[in-house]
Design a protein around this motif. Structure first.
Motif, mmCIF file in Angstrom:
data_model
loop_
_atom_site.group_PDB
_atom_site.id
_atom_site.type_symbol
_atom_site.label_atom_id
_atom_site.label_comp_id
_atom_site.label_asym_id
_atom_site.label_seq_id
_atom_site.Cartn_x
_atom_site.Cartn_y
_atom_site.Cartn_z
ATOM 1 N N HIS A 81 -5.235 29.813 -76.290
ATOM 2 C CA HIS A 81 -4.467 29.379 -77.465
ATOM 3 C C HIS A 81 -4.021 27.921 -77.368
ATOM 4 O O HIS A 81 -3.277 27.438 -78.223
ATOM 5 C CB HIS A 81 -3.259 30.295 -77.658
ATOM 6 N N GLY A 141 -0.601 35.566 -78.893
ATOM 7 C CA GLY A 141 -1.409 35.514 -80.110
ATOM 8 C C GLY A 141 -0.549 35.444 -81.362
ATOM 9 O O GLY A 141 -0.867 34.710 -82.300
ATOM 10 N N ARG A 169 -0.801 39.862 -76.968
ATOM 11 C CA ARG A 169 -0.295 40.053 -78.340
ATOM 12 C C ARG A 169 0.857 39.098 -78.634
ATOM 13 O O ARG A 169 0.923 38.509 -79.709
ATOM 14 C CB ARG A 169 0.144 41.498 -78.559
#
Length: 126
Positions: free
Chosen positions: A91, A39, A36
């Protein structure tokens, strides 16, 4: 020319993975929480940099990307390979791991007050 006003956010982690010993809980970020956090950084447009890029920026050799952030991991815990690295990779993020190379493949005390509170350090192949 050195930049005297150079600033960048740095996120300093130790261990990402399951809690291996209750006395080491303070070093650990659960994989879902880490996912999280990373992200959110990606969604906000942050780009990661390495310490060498930070030094080059401070020395005035080049600029940094907008919203630069540096991510580091102390101690080189082996769980990073399984839990943190895939999340970072998803990512396109980089990170720096400070590994105690004399202890590759060993386990170390993660709490100096508890002798049996140990966690594995990365191996040379990791």
């Amino acid at each position: 020319m050195m930049r005297s006003d150079a600033r960048v956010a740095a996120l300093l982690y130790h261990h990402v993975g399951p809690v291996t010993h209750e006395k080491c809980r303070g070093l650990t970020v659960a994989p879902d929480a880490f996912a999280r956090q990373i992200g959110t950084l990606a969604a906000m447009g942050h780009k990661t940099i390495l310490p060498s890029e930070w030094v080059g920026y401070v020395q005035g050799k080049f600029d940094l990307p907008r919203n630069a952030v540096m991510i580091t991991f102390d101690d080189g815990y082996a769980d990073l390979v399984e839990y943190a690295f895939p999340i970072l990779s998803r990512h396109g993020f980089s990170a720096t791991v400070f590994v105690p190379t004399a202890l590759l493949g060993e386990s170390i005390q993660c709490n100096p007050d508890v002798r049996d509170a140990r966690m594995a350090i990365m191996s040379a192949s990791q």
